[in-house]
Scaffold this active site. Structure first.
Site, PDB file in Angstrom:
ATOM      1  N   ASN A 170       0.941  -1.001   0.543  1.00  0.00           N
ATOM      2  CA  ASN A 170       0.579   0.114  -0.193  1.00  0.00           C
ATOM      3  C   ASN A 170       0.703   0.955   0.266  1.00  0.00           C
ATOM      4  O   ASN A 170       2.169   1.366   1.169  1.00  0.00           O
ATOM      5  CB  ASN A 170      -0.391  -0.045   1.020  1.00  0.00           C
ATOM      6  CG  ASN A 170      -1.598   1.068   1.163  1.00  0.00           C
ATOM      7  OD1 ASN A 170      -2.381   1.470   0.248  1.00  0.00           O
ATOM      8  ND2 ASN A 170      -1.791   1.817   2.667  1.00  0.00           N
ATOM      9  N   ASP A 211      -2.610   0.439   8.062  1.00  0.00           N
ATOM     10  CA  ASP A 211      -1.325   1.352   7.865  1.00  0.00           C
ATOM     11  C   ASP A 211      -0.043   0.845   8.338  1.00  0.00           C
ATOM     12  O   ASP A 211       0.920   1.998   9.191  1.00  0.00           O
ATOM     13  CB  ASP A 211      -1.742   2.591   8.318  1.00  0.00           C
ATOM     14  CG  ASP A 211      -2.712   2.906   7.374  1.00  0.00           C
ATOM     15  OD1 ASP A 211      -3.003   2.714   5.548  1.00  0.00           O
ATOM     16  OD2 ASP A 211      -4.084   3.822   7.347  1.00  0.00           O
ATOM     17  N   HIS A 216       0.847   5.140   1.677  1.00  0.00           N
ATOM     18  CA  HIS A 216      -0.125   6.080   2.253  1.00  0.00           C
ATOM     19  C   HIS A 216       1.223   7.661   2.032  1.00  0.00           C
ATOM     20  O   HIS A 216       1.741   7.503   2.060  1.00  0.00           O
ATOM     21  CB  HIS A 216       0.139   5.876   3.376  1.00  0.00           C
ATOM     22  CG  HIS A 216      -0.619   6.106   4.970  1.00  0.00           C
ATOM     23  ND1 HIS A 216      -1.927   6.484   4.715  1.00  0.00           N
ATOM     24  CD2 HIS A 216       0.066   7.002   5.530  1.00  0.00           C
ATOM     25  CE1 HIS A 216      -2.407   6.974   5.843  1.00  0.00           C
ATOM     26  NE2 HIS A 216      -1.569   7.476   5.970  1.00  0.00           N
ATOM     27  N   SER A 244       4.652   7.225   2.055  1.00  0.00           N
ATOM     28  CA  SER A 244       5.659   5.835   2.574  1.00  0.00           C
ATOM     29  C   SER A 244       4.302   4.329   1.899  1.00  0.00           C
ATOM     30  O   SER A 244       3.556   4.181   1.692  1.00  0.00           O
ATOM     31  CB  SER A 244       5.167   5.043   3.957  1.00  0.00           C
ATOM     32  OG  SER A 244       5.441   6.208   5.441  1.00  0.00           O
TER      33      SER A 244
END
Ligand code: GAR
Length: 204
Positions: free
Chosen positions: A108, A146, A110, A137
């Site tokens: 992911n 997260d 973020h 990040s």
């Protein structure tokens, strides 16, 4: 054999475009599917224009039933033979059941320097805190929102006149540099973190 990448989006898909464009030549992966939870996401058209297959799994059709939504998402990804999932502006929270299924195979991006500012409104929160720098990040996705292992970060300075909007505008090109750099390593089974700073384009 190239690793097969599926990209999940909810909106404009600029990170998806950066990822797709990066996967050429000797890159160890190829994009095989872009999935949106929103049929109106403008990123879907961008994916098609880049020659990537698309699918929609509309979360609204499943009501509050996350398990059924995620089962369909999982089915669509597996049917396309996806091996690595990249969340790219995908704005649905995934359950631990789903993240467990894709553990070690899902990334992911973020828009904060994690572990700072998990969740939403990251630019405004960095400003409110009086931070001198901000960033984004890329991390592995785990059950903790997260919260998975960090695979790369890109930093920008926060200037006196910055607003949440100006930070978002300056950060996005850094996201577009960071995510492909991390994916290239990840698809080659290299978990060495990537660190970038504004104005310095080299990958460390
Ligand atoms: C990006 O800034 C990404 O970091 C953020 O959404 C934007 C998507 O833009 N993701 C999150 O906030 C995830 N919690 P894009 O659709 O143009 O790639």
């Amino acid at each position: 054999m190239k690793r097969r990448v599926g990209i999940l989006i909810s909106g404009g898909g600029s990170n998806m475009v950066a990822l797709v464009k990066s996967m050429t030549g000797d890159h160890p992966a190829r994009p095989v599917l872009v999935v949106s939870n929103d049929p109106e996401a403008s990123g879907l058209e961008k994916a098609r224009a880049l020659g990537v297959a698309t699918a929609v799994v509309d979360h609204r059709l499943f009501g509050k039933d996350r398990a059924d939504f995620e089962a369909e998402l999982d089915r669509v990804l597996r049917e396309a033979g996806v091996e690595i999932v990249c969340l790219a502006g995908f704005m649905r929270i995934l359950t631990p059941e789903f993240t467990r299924k894709w553990a070690g195979r899902m990334l992911n991006i973020h828009p904060s320097l994690l572990p700072l500012y998990k969740g939403l409104h990251t630019h405004a929160r960095a400003l409110e805190a009086g931070d001198g720098e901000h960033g984004c990040s890329v991390h592995e996705v785990t059950a903790e929102l997260d919260g998975g292992p960090i695979l790369g970060q890109a930093r920008i300075a926060i200037d006196a006149g910055d607003t949440a909007q100006s930070l978002a505008v300056r950060l996005l090109p850094m996201e577009h540099a960071l995510y492909p750099a991390v994916l290239r390593r990840y698809a080659a089974d290299d978990r060495t973190p990537v660190f970038l700073s504004e104005g310095i384009s080299a990958v460390s």
